[in-house]
Design a protein around this motif. Structure first.
Motif, PDB file in Angstrom:
ATOM      1  N   PRO A 197       0.700  -1.209  -0.039  1.00 47.26           N
ATOM      2  CA  PRO A 197      -0.134   0.029   0.026  1.00 47.26           C
ATOM      3  C   PRO A 197       0.974   1.257  -0.076  1.00 47.26           C
ATOM      4  CG  PRO A 197      -0.900  -1.562   1.476  1.00 47.26           C
ATOM      5  CD  PRO A 197       0.518  -2.169   1.182  1.00 47.26           C
ATOM      6  N   VAL A 198       1.824   1.076   0.822  1.00 40.94           N
ATOM      7  CA  VAL A 198       2.822   2.472   0.731  1.00 40.94           C
ATOM      8  C   VAL A 198       3.570   2.733  -0.625  1.00 40.94           C
ATOM      9  CG1 VAL A 198       4.881   3.334   1.677  1.00 40.94           C
ATOM     10  CG2 VAL A 198       3.367   2.180   3.249  1.00 40.94           C
ATOM     11  N   ILE A 199       3.949   1.464  -1.120  1.00 41.31           N
ATOM     12  CA  ILE A 199       4.517   2.061  -2.716  1.00 41.31           C
ATOM     13  C   ILE A 199       3.814   1.991  -3.881  1.00 41.31           C
ATOM     14  CG2 ILE A 199       6.676   0.632  -1.932  1.00 41.31           C
ATOM     15  CD1 ILE A 199       5.981  -1.748  -3.656  1.00 41.31           C
ATOM     16  N   MET A 200       2.350   1.936  -3.529  1.00 39.88           N
ATOM     17  CA  MET A 200       1.322   1.927  -4.669  1.00 39.88           C
ATOM     18  C   MET A 200       1.398   3.119  -5.427  1.00 39.88           C
ATOM     19  SD  MET A 200       0.051  -0.779  -5.456  1.00 39.88           S
ATOM     20  CE  MET A 200      -1.360  -0.796  -6.383  1.00 39.88           C
ATOM     21  N   PRO A 201       1.490   4.592  -4.831  1.00 39.35           N
ATOM     22  CA  PRO A 201       1.631   5.719  -5.633  1.00 39.35           C
ATOM     23  C   PRO A 201       2.731   5.506  -6.666  1.00 39.35           C
ATOM     24  CG  PRO A 201       1.432   6.063  -3.396  1.00 39.35           C
ATOM     25  CD  PRO A 201       1.436   4.569  -3.375  1.00 39.35           C
ATOM     26  N   GLY A 202       3.836   4.747  -6.152  1.00 35.90           N
ATOM     27  CA  GLY A 202       5.017   4.720  -7.242  1.00 35.90           C
ATOM     28  C   GLY A 202       4.474   3.613  -8.361  1.00 35.90           C
ATOM     29  N   VAL A 203       3.813   2.629  -7.937  1.00 41.00           N
ATOM     30  CA  VAL A 203       3.455   1.529  -9.012  1.00 41.00           C
ATOM     31  C   VAL A 203       2.498   2.255 -10.104  1.00 41.00           C
ATOM     32  CG1 VAL A 203       2.245  -0.532  -9.251  1.00 41.00           C
ATOM     33  CG2 VAL A 203       3.873  -0.265  -7.205  1.00 41.00           C
ATOM     34  N   TYR A 204       1.427   3.008  -9.391  1.00 40.60           N
ATOM     35  CA  TYR A 204       0.444   3.771 -10.278  1.00 40.60           C
ATOM     36  C   TYR A 204       1.244   4.749 -11.371  1.00 40.60           C
ATOM     37  CZ  TYR A 204      -3.451   2.192  -7.247  1.00 40.60           C
ATOM     38  OH  TYR A 204      -3.980   1.448  -6.614  1.00 40.60           O
ATOM     39  N   ALA A 205       2.167   5.502 -10.626  1.00 45.83           N
ATOM     40  CA  ALA A 205       2.892   6.449 -11.546  1.00 45.83           C
ATOM     41  C   ALA A 205       3.708   5.575 -12.479  1.00 45.83           C
ATOM     42  CB  ALA A 205       3.600   7.298 -10.737  1.00 45.83           C
ATOM     43  N   GLY A 206       4.435   4.659 -12.137  1.00 46.05           N
ATOM     44  CA  GLY A 206       5.225   3.801 -12.987  1.00 46.05           C
ATOM     45  C   GLY A 206       4.469   3.312 -14.245  1.00 46.05           C
ATOM     46  N   ALA A 207       3.104   2.625 -13.702  1.00 50.60           N
ATOM     47  CA  ALA A 207       2.220   2.218 -14.619  1.00 50.60           C
ATOM     48  C   ALA A 207       1.883   3.026 -15.733  1.00 50.60           C
ATOM     49  CB  ALA A 207       1.075   1.368 -14.143  1.00 50.60           C
ATOM     50  N   LEU A 241     -11.101   8.759 -15.253  1.00 53.83           N
ATOM     51  CA  LEU A 241     -11.436   7.353 -14.471  1.00 53.83           C
ATOM     52  C   LEU A 241     -10.128   7.172 -13.587  1.00 53.83           C
ATOM     53  CD1 LEU A 241     -13.187   4.834 -14.863  1.00 53.83           C
ATOM     54  CD2 LEU A 241     -10.906   3.925 -16.250  1.00 53.83           C
ATOM     55  N   VAL A 242      -8.923   7.566 -13.791  1.00 53.81           N
ATOM     56  CA  VAL A 242      -7.953   6.997 -12.949  1.00 53.81           C
ATOM     57  C   VAL A 242      -8.099   8.034 -11.696  1.00 53.81           C
ATOM     58  CG1 VAL A 242      -5.361   7.787 -12.482  1.00 53.81           C
ATOM     59  CG2 VAL A 242      -6.191   6.426 -14.663  1.00 53.81           C
ATOM     60  N   GLN A 243      -8.571   9.200 -11.954  1.00 50.99           N
ATOM     61  CA  GLN A 243      -8.765  10.123 -10.812  1.00 50.99           C
ATOM     62  C   GLN A 243      -9.845   9.907  -9.803  1.00 50.99           C
ATOM     63  OE1 GLN A 243      -7.849  12.644  -9.401  1.00 50.99           O
ATOM     64  NE2 GLN A 243      -9.540  13.497  -8.180  1.00 50.99           N
ATOM     65  N   LYS A 244     -10.957   9.059 -10.452  1.00 54.70           N
ATOM     66  CA  LYS A 244     -12.063   8.637  -9.696  1.00 54.70           C
ATOM     67  C   LYS A 244     -11.587   7.453  -8.984  1.00 54.70           C
ATOM     68  CE  LYS A 244     -16.873   8.831  -9.749  1.00 54.70           C
ATOM     69  NZ  LYS A 244     -17.402  10.010  -9.425  1.00 54.70           N
ATOM     70  N   VAL A 245     -10.798   6.474  -9.708  1.00 56.22           N
ATOM     71  CA  VAL A 245     -10.469   5.110  -8.999  1.00 56.22           C
ATOM     72  C   VAL A 245      -9.267   4.937  -7.972  1.00 56.22           C
ATOM     73  CG1 VAL A 245      -9.989   2.709  -9.608  1.00 56.22           C
ATOM     74  CG2 VAL A 245     -11.523   4.069 -11.041  1.00 56.22           C
ATOM     75  N   ILE A 246      -8.167   5.821  -8.673  1.00 55.49           N
ATOM     76  CA  ILE A 246      -7.004   5.900  -7.529  1.00 55.49           C
ATOM     77  C   ILE A 246      -6.886   7.206  -7.032  1.00 55.49           C
ATOM     78  CG2 ILE A 246      -4.731   5.644  -7.701  1.00 55.49           C
ATOM     79  CD1 ILE A 246      -5.119   3.817 -10.395  1.00 55.49           C
TER      80      ILE A 246
END
Lengths: 354, 287
Positions: free
Chosen positions: B199-209, B267-272
């Motif tokens: 959960p902590v690294i998820m912003p990095g995963v989202y940004a990388g994706a 959609l990204v804004q809504k979901v993440i």
């Protein structure tokens, strides 16, 4: 008795079925021909006019779209195993294709439409597919308004009122090598000495070196340019599609030559398993019917000279493109076997791109 | 007097900041506005294909002229970019964890190898993959060039470093005491990873994706060599169409892409939540 009638009926049925199948079978049943050619309108024209005929013969055509340069790079990367059967080749690439030894010798009896081509446009390895006429495309109204004399040579583009208002092809664009050759020969240079041409380009005070001919249309529309060195097809489309009052001048090169021609070719790949179908495709491409449609739509010059008369009926084509075979033969054609393209590019980069 | 001067200074500051922001927005958005506006300019009697901005007349004509091939290519690009970003995450997250947390010899070299796709010109990557696929094909009889697998492999190669980069950035600031606390309280290492670390690294995963998606979606140099009949990506289709066409239908097709991308961002804004992507530099409360 009943059994023999039944057998006879079955025999007749099978015979009819087989003969009907044989009739329905096309010349290219099960053949998938891979054609390396440009995308967009160029490919769409072929889909519309040639592919349906090939499909009627039972075959299928798939297009590997890309510029001739990109397609050649694919052959090099694939160590000669071309991902297509038949490919479009620019005059400047012919030497490279021969050096790489990737072409299949042609059987010209399978390409009977070559009889309508001038002898210089076909040989045992390649068949000409199109020509372009590299011209000076200028805006008639703007030239008249500002009292700029109509150019007759490339040097006429060196004019104070044209400074920063003309376009010239970039060396890496489709018209780059021919454009540079045109100015070079007009200034007394040749394939081995392009310095005079480079000096003239520097003197021209060019607004933009175009990468794609279509930029001509947009730049004329926006009013940024009032003249461009480009092939006649783009000038024709600028008038026809964008409604700009432009026309062409075929620049005088020297006492003998007027205008500059660029050539396109078709070649069949050595590793092709469909060489016969590939040659059928080339024959269709150079047919009078297809060449005329291509020429009217794109402003390119057909290699099939039997359509020149029909082309002249289109007033715009007649105005912008030279259709007299004698005059066509009198246009500058660069001998690329003498050209070292990396050297040209290098000199261009040092003199112009900087 | 001092108070008035202070307020005046603040107002002037705010004015220039607003001006700066406005210029930035105009700079960023104006190309899109021109593309959209041009696509709405219909043909007239004398001008069939005009690039006029602002448009002389309002028409959706060019939207009906978008070639079918461009729509197919657009769908392929979306699928490909999604596959590249998902696979990029599957490869990139473990790679980032390994790079940050392990003490394997040659860590710097491994890290450089993971960054290599960013340093190699994409056109070289395209040619290299094409040659590799021919070589594999000669050995095994399976030729991947011109297949969706070949295209996907090429795009995963160029997209993965972005995931590695963003996840590594977060992991370097990650407070490992959080994981230790979870383990001390009875969580297994696996559970600690999924409930605390991820959960902590998820912003990095989202940004990388998201970066991976964008890199794959807009790639031309790699796809130019790996595409084939039936598998041509949208940027390649447009790139080659431009060589022979210059019709406003290209603008219409580009407008569709802009609209789809904006919808995806919504959609990204809504979901993440887009703010999650901004935390890549380090999440609050960590480190």
């Amino acid at each position: 008795m009943f059994k023999s009638v039944k057998n006879a009926m079955a025999g007749i049925f099978i015979t009819l079925f087989l003969s009907s199948s044989a009739l329905a079978a096309g010349q290219f049943d099960g053949v998938t021909l891979l054609v390396g050619t440009w995308g967009g309108l160029w490919k769409d024209n072929q889909v519309e006019n040639i592919v349906s005929k090939f499909e009627a013969e039972g075959g299928k055509v798939e297009f590997v779209t890309g510029s001739p340069a990109a397609n050649f790079a694919k052959i090099v990367a694939a160590r000669g195993q071309a991902p297509f059967d038949v490919v479009e080749i620019l005059a400047a690439q012919v030497k490279d294709y021969h050096e790489l030894d990737v072409l299949h010798p042609l059987d010209l009896s399978l390409i009977p439409n070559t009889e309508f081509l001038s002898e210089s446009r076909y040989n045992e390895w390649l068949v000409g597919s199109w020509e372009t006429q590299e011209v000076i495309c200028y805006h008639k109204d703007k030239f008249a308004e500002e009292g700029i004399p109509v150019p007759t040579t490339y040097r006429d583009l060196v004019h104070p009122k044209l400074a920063g208002r003309i376009q010239f092809p970039d060396i890496n664009s489709g018209g780059g090598l021919t454009g540079l050759a045109g100015v070079t020969f007009a200034e007394g240079g040749d394939e081995t000495n392009i310095e005079p041409g480079l000096n003239l380009v520097k003197e021209m005070n060019v607004l933009k070196f175009w990468a794609r001919g279509g930029e001509t249309m947009a730049q004329f529309e926006s009013g940024d340019i009032i003249a461009s060195v480009v092939h006649a097809g783009w000038c024709l489309r600028t008038k026809k599609l964008a409604g700009q009052n432009v026309t062409t001048v075929h620049p005088r090169i020297n006492d003998e030559l007027v205008g500059v021609a660029s050539e396109g070719w078709f070649g069949v790949m050595k590793n092709s398993k469909n060489a016969e179908a590939a040659q059928w495709y080339i024959n269709q491409f150079i047919s009078a019917d297809y060449q005329l449609k291509m020429a009217i739509k794109t402003g390119l010059v057909p290699v099939n000279q039997s359509v020149f008369e029909a082309m002249a009926e289109d007033p715009l084509v007649a105005e912008m493109i030279v259709l007299d075979p004698e005059k066509v033969a009198n246009q500058l054609r660069v001998d690329y076997s003498k050209v070292i393209i990396p050297d040209w590019t290098d000199q261009w980069n040092r003199a112009i791109a900087q | 007097m001092k108070f008035v001067t202070y307020r005046l200074q603040k107002a002037i500051g705010r004015f220039f900041f607003g001006l700066y922001c406005s210029i930035s927005y105009i700079f960023l958005l104006s190309p899109m506005v021109v593309v959209i506006g041009t696509s709405l300019n219909g043909p007239t009697e004398n001008v069939e294909a005009s690039f006029t901005f602002p448009p002389d007349s309002f028409s959706l004509y060019w939207y009906t002229q978008i070639p079918e091939g461009q729509i197919d290519a657009l769908l392929l690009s979306f699928v490909l970019a999604t596959v590249a970003s998902l696979c990029g995450c599957l490869l990139g997250v473990p790679a980032a964890l390994g790079l940050v947390r392990s003490n394997v010899p040659g860590k710097a070299l491994i890290s450089a190898i993971f960054r290599a796709p960013l340093q190699i010109p994409a056109i070289v990557t395209g040619i290299a993959f094409l040659q590799l696929f021919y070589w594999i094909g000669d050995l095994t009889g399976f030729y991947w060039q011109g297949s969706i697998i070949g295209l996907a492999l090429g795009h995963i190669f160029i997209a993965t470093p972005y995931v590695v980069g963003t996840v590594t950035a977060i992991l370097q600031r990650f407070d490992t005491r959080l994981e230790e606390a979870a383990v001390i309280h009875g969580a297994s290492p696996r559970r600690a990873f999924f409930r605390v670390t991820l959960p902590v690294i998820m912003p990095g995963v989202y940004a990388g994706a998201l970066y991976a998606f964008m890199v794959s979606f807009s790639d031309v140099p790699v796809a130019i060599f790996l595409s084939s009949p039936g598998f041509v990506t949208y940027p390649v289709e447009i790139f080659f169409a431009l060589e022979n066409d210059f019709e406003p239908s290209l603008m219409a097709s580009a407008t569709l892409v802009i609209i789809i991308c904006l919808l995806l961002l919504l959609l990204v804004q809504k979901v993440i939540g887009l703010d999650a992507l901004l935390k890549v530099g380090g999440s609050r409360g960590v480190g």
